[in-house]
Structure formats: structure tokens, C-alpha cells
Design an enzyme around this catalytic site. Structure first.
Site, mmCIF file in Angstrom:
data_model
loop_
_atom_site.group_PDB
_atom_site.id
_atom_site.type_symbol
_atom_site.label_atom_id
_atom_site.label_comp_id
_atom_site.label_asym_id
_atom_site.label_seq_id
_atom_site.Cartn_x
_atom_site.Cartn_y
_atom_site.Cartn_z
ATOM 1 N N SER B 57 -0.323 -3.144 2.636
ATOM 2 C CA SER B 57 -0.414 -1.775 3.135
ATOM 3 C C SER B 57 -1.831 -1.332 3.409
ATOM 4 C CB SER B 57 0.241 -0.815 2.149
ATOM 5 O OG SER B 57 -0.403 -0.906 0.897
ATOM 6 N N HIS B 96 -4.498 2.673 -2.562
ATOM 7 C CA HIS B 96 -4.491 3.320 -1.264
ATOM 8 C C HIS B 96 -5.695 4.226 -1.124
ATOM 9 C CE1 HIS B 96 0.091 2.758 -0.374
ATOM 10 N NE2 HIS B 96 -0.616 1.687 -0.138
ATOM 11 N N ASP B 123 1.809 8.874 1.235
ATOM 12 C CA ASP B 123 2.459 8.249 0.090
ATOM 13 C C ASP B 123 3.470 9.136 -0.603
ATOM 14 O OD1 ASP B 123 -0.402 6.305 -1.065
ATOM 15 O OD2 ASP B 123 1.110 5.948 0.476
#
Lengths: 341, 173
Positions: B57, B96, B123
Site C-alpha cells: 500500500s 501509512h 484509512d
């Protein structure tokens, strides 16, 4: 001893040794070095043990008597065949291990060199953001303001990927104050004069050459990393080391994003990312795009009407190996309309 | 007979000694790795100073199998930082980037929204039911450096335990 019979391997070894000694005596040799791989015989000979319980040891006095004939007699142990093979295998393993460790160390050194900052390269990107249009500006049912805008973003980040030779010349000229401007690039003086400078903020020009001790500034030079930056850490990631990665020696990926920053009565800082992109290489470092905001611009509350905000273009450099770094350009002067549309 | 017992004794003692040496050196390797791990935890101030990227990701910046070095300091969390956080109810931490920050005036607490670079949306789908923002206590550290590919060893050993077992067997032989 030619007709003597051995009851076991150790006796055979002792008999063979005795035969060898007799032959040597007949040949008239004076200096003998006898090697045997039977530890116990060698030890028994050395310790002169009187314990004759073990068959081969009965021959030990005979060996000593035979040994006395020689000028110089040494009886030493030699590693067994399989032990020597094992050692050879081990040494192969040790050598392979040493080679692998060396290779990994070299790799690590190369990675760290590639990721150290080139202090002479001060990136100086430029950016410009225009709000083309406020598409709509509403208050949501939950009470939060939301705005959608069209943006024109243009930026030039090429200086992060290349050496800037003009800058290099400027830097080194400063060191070499007595020489003309077009002097050889690589001729720095050994002891540069250094006026002491107060450890300034990162907007102060500073340079490292040599890397320890010296810290001086020249306001004509563009911003670069100084010793105080490195030691006292003025980098946004808070890790204490202000090194900037070197994208000239290795490939880097730069993550760029545009954020709107503003203040509200409830929140001391709000940062909302409006657009982001990835610069995979130097060819893409100069760009211009027109887009609506990629992510919804929603406030916590209803504070946006007439509010002034800054547009900051952030870039995060992710090198192939090493420490990442980040920086930003702040552009002020933007504001929301006074009424909803 | 006397000497048979003696010879058997000597042979056995050599092998036992070597076995013990191997066990001790293995123990020393394990304990020194543990010491280094704990020291890193102290120095970086975070619970797990090194994490392996498990998903794609964050491509093209971080690929699966990269190792990230984390550091946690008291500095405020700002947009653009790559953070590692834990969601209640999920055991695997997620790496992230922060895209939105709202920092309170009075308490200094912060609401943070994250998104993977390679993901399309933010998210919020990953957060716990009804959770819209992350707070500081969810965040384990900031990523400050990384090494590519080294984490594949951990991934392979975790996902295919056979390899871990055979590796240990080879080592003991």
C-alpha cells in the site's frame, strides 16, 4: 622387533615407531623427529609413566632406550587424518564466513555513502499554486464546512536530483577568498578563516568543510546544511540528524503533496492535504497540473468563511537506502470567500 | 576391558564438549540479538524499532519486504510523516502517511487521518468501527529510514515455517 606381533592398533603404532627408530640408528641419523597420531603413546612417552597395564605402554621404556642413542629426538603428535580433514572443511567455512561478512560490510558502507548528504548541494525548488476557482463552499449537515476548489500547481524540483555546479563554484570561491573566481574547483585552503557564528535557524547559511569544528556563514550563499543543523537537529522528522539524502549518487523517489494550513479558535493547527503525487525520477521533477482537490477539504467545525490560509508544498525524499528527509515551501496569502456558494 | 572403556570415554567426551560448545555459541548469538533489540527499543523510544512492510500500500516508496526503522519523539505529528500505528483489534501495525492533522489548541491532542500512498481512499475503512481519527496513543513511531529487501527473510520465515525449521536443522548439523 621385526617378528613382534601387535595385539591392537596402539601396539602396532608403538612397534612401527620402534622399527623406525632402529632403522634410523642403523642409517646413522642423528636428529629425529617422530610424528604419531596416537595421543596416548606420545603422552606415555613424555610422562614416563610406569603404568604398564596397557599393552602398548610396555614398549615405552624400549622407546626411551632407543631414543637415547640420538643427538636430538623429538616425539610429537600429529593430527589424525579425519581431524585434519575436518579442520580443512572448517577453514573453508570460516573463509566463506569471513568473505560474506566482508561483502556485507562493503555493501553497508556503500549504502551509507550513497545516503549521506552532499552538503554542497542545497536543493532550491520553486513552486507556485493558484486557486483557479472555488467550485463550491458549503456547510455539511453535521456542521462542518467543506470546500471544493480547482488548483493550478506548478513546481520545479530538479535541483534535488542534480549537482548544481554553479553553486559548487560559489561555495568554494567563498573558501578561497584570495583567489580569483574562476579558480580550480577542487583547491580549497587548508585552514579557512572562520568567524564564529551563533547557531542560527536553518535559514542561516552554513557549510561544512572540513566537517568538524568549522561553522561559519555567508549570507550570500543559499541555504545548506550546517554543523549546528546536524548536531542540534532542526529537521522536521525530529530524529536529531539533519542529513539530507543524496539523490545524485542513488535513485530517490520524491513524494510531493500540497496541504492547506490554517488556524481556528478550537485548533491551533489544521493541515489538510489537497493533492499529492510521486516524482519517480528527475525527468518528472518539473511539472504543472490543474486539478480539483484530491481529498475532501472538511473542517472540524464551521470556521472557514473569510479565513486566511497558507498553501504549503511538502516534499518527502525516499532514497533507495538510508534516511528519508522532508522539507516544504510555504506560500501565504490565500483566503476563503466570506459567504457560502 | 580397561582400555576399551577408556577409549569409549575419550571419544564421547570430545563429542559432548563440541555439542556443548555449539549450544553455548547458539545461546550467545540469540542473547546478543535480544540485547541489540532491547537497546534499539530504548534508543528509538518505540515498542518495535524495526518493522517489515507487509503490504504494497505504500508503493513505489516502500515495497513489500522492506525494513523500516522507527523513531518516536515528542515532536508533534505533522502532515506528510510516515507513521506506524496500531488499530484496536488488529494485531499487525500499519505503515501509512499522514494526510490530515487537526491539533487542539488547549490540550495539544491531535486528530490524524492516514492514507497509504498506493491506496485510493483514506484509512477510515481500516480504523475501528466508528473511529474517524487516530490519536497520538495509536501511533507507535515515525519511519525515519529504510532498507530494501532485507525484510524478506522475516516474511519467508513467518509464512513458510518449513523453511525456518530446515534452516535451524542445517545450522545444527
Amino acid at each position: 622387533y621385526e617378528r613382534a606381533r601387535a595385539a591392537n592398533a596402539e601396539e602396532a603404532e608403538a612397534l612401527a615407531a620402534l622399527r623406525g627408530l632402529e632403522t634410523a640408528r642403523h642409517l646413522g641419523l642423528q636428529r629425529i623427529l617422530l610424528l604419531s597420531d596416537c595421543q596416548r603413546i606420545v603422552r606415555a612417552f613424555r610422562e614416563r609413566s610406569e603404568d604398564l597395564s596397557w599393552g602398548a605402554l610396555t614398549l615405552a621404556p624400549d622407546m626411551r632406550a632407543a631414543a637415547d642413542f640420538f643427538l636430538d629426538f623429538r616425539f610429537e603428535e600429529r593430527k589424525k587424518e579425519r581431524e585434519r580433514l575436518r579442520e580443512k572443511m572448517h577453514s573453508f567455512a570460516y573463509r566463506a564466513n569471513a568473505l560474506l561478512t566482508f561483502a556485507v560490510t562493503i555493501l553497508a558502507v556503500m549504502c551509507s555513502i550513497a545516503s549521506l548528504s552532499d552538503n554542497l548541494n542545497a536543493p532550491s525548488p520553486t513552486a507556485q499554486v493558484q486557486v483557479m476557482n472555488i467550485n463550491w463552499f458549503q456547510k455539511q449537515p453535521n456542521g462542518n464546512d467543506e470546500v471544493s476548489m480547482s488548483l493550478d500547481i506548478s513546481a520545479n524540483l530538479e535541483s534535488m536530483f542534480t549537482w548544481n555546479t554553479k553553486q559548487l563554484q560559489d561555495h568554494l570561491f567563498f573558501l578561497n577568498e584570495n583567489t580569483p573566481k574562476n579558480s580550480d574547483l577542487f583547491y580549497p585552503p587548508l585552514f579557512p578563516r572562520l568567524p564564529p557564528d551563533s547557531p542560527g535557524s536553518s535559514s542561516d547559511g552554513g557549510m561544512i568543510f572540513p566537517p568538524y569544528g568549522a561553522n561559519w556563514s555567508n549570507n550570500h550563499l543559499r541555504r545548506s546544511c550546517s554543523v549546528t543543523d546536524i548536531c542540534m537537529g532542526s529537521d522536521p522528522l525530529g530524529s536529531g540528524l539533519g542529513w539530507k539524502p543524496c539523490c545524485t549518487l542513488q535513485e530517490c523517489i520524491v513524494f510531493v503533496f500540497l496541504a492547506a494550513e490554517y488556524e481556528t479558535p478550537q485548533n491551533s493547527l489544521n493541515q489538510v492535504s489537497l493533492w499529492d503525487g510521486i516524482i519517480p525520477s528527475k525527468e518528472h521533477a518539473k511539472f504543472q497540473i490543474r486539478t480539483t482537490n484530491k481529498y475532501r477539504f472538511i473542517d472540524q467545525g464551521s470556521n472557514l468563511r473569510g479565513k486566511d490560509f497558507n498553501m504549503t508544498l511538502h516534499w518527502h525524499v525516499m532514497p533507495k537506502t538510508g534516511k528519508m528527509s522532508a522539507d516544504k515551501i510555504v506560500m501565504t496569502g490565500y483566503s476563503f470567500p466570506q459567504v457560502y456558494r | 576391558m580397561g582400555f576399551i572403556g577408556d577409549s569409549i570415554q575419550s571419544v564421547k567426551s570430545i563429542q559432548i564438549r563440541q555439542l556443548l560448545t555449539q549450544i553455548v555459541s547458539l545461546g550467545m548469538i540469540v542473547t546478543s540479538a535480544l540485547i541489540i533489540w532491547k537497546a534499539l527499543m530504548c534508543v528509538t523510544g518505540s515498542e518495535s524499532p524495526v518493522v517489515v512492510v507487509l503490504s504494497g500500500s505504500m508503493e513505489p516508496g516502500f515495497k513489500r519486504g522492506d525494513i523500516l526503522f522507527l523513531h518516536m519523539s515528542k515532536d508533534p505529528i505533522r502532515a506528510g510523516e510516515i507513521v506506524v500505528f496500531n488499530i484496536d483489534g488488529r494485531e499487525i501495525p500499519i505503515v501509512h502517511r499522514v494526510i490530515k492533522v487537526h491539533e487542539r489548541n488547549d490540550t495539544g491532542e491531535v486528530d490524524v487521518l492516514t492514507k497509504g500512498d498506493n491506496n485510493f481512499g483514506d484509512d477510515r475503512l481500516l480504523y475501528a468501527q466508528g473511529q474517524l481519527w487516530l490519536q497520538r496513543h495509536h501511533i507507535m513511531g515515525r519511519a525515519v529510514g529504510f532498507l530494501p529487501y532485507v525484510g524478506w527473510v522475516t516474511i519467508i520465515m513467518t509464512e513458510k515455517p518449513i523453511i525456518k525449521v530446515s534452516f535451524l536443522q542445517i545450522f545444527f548439523l
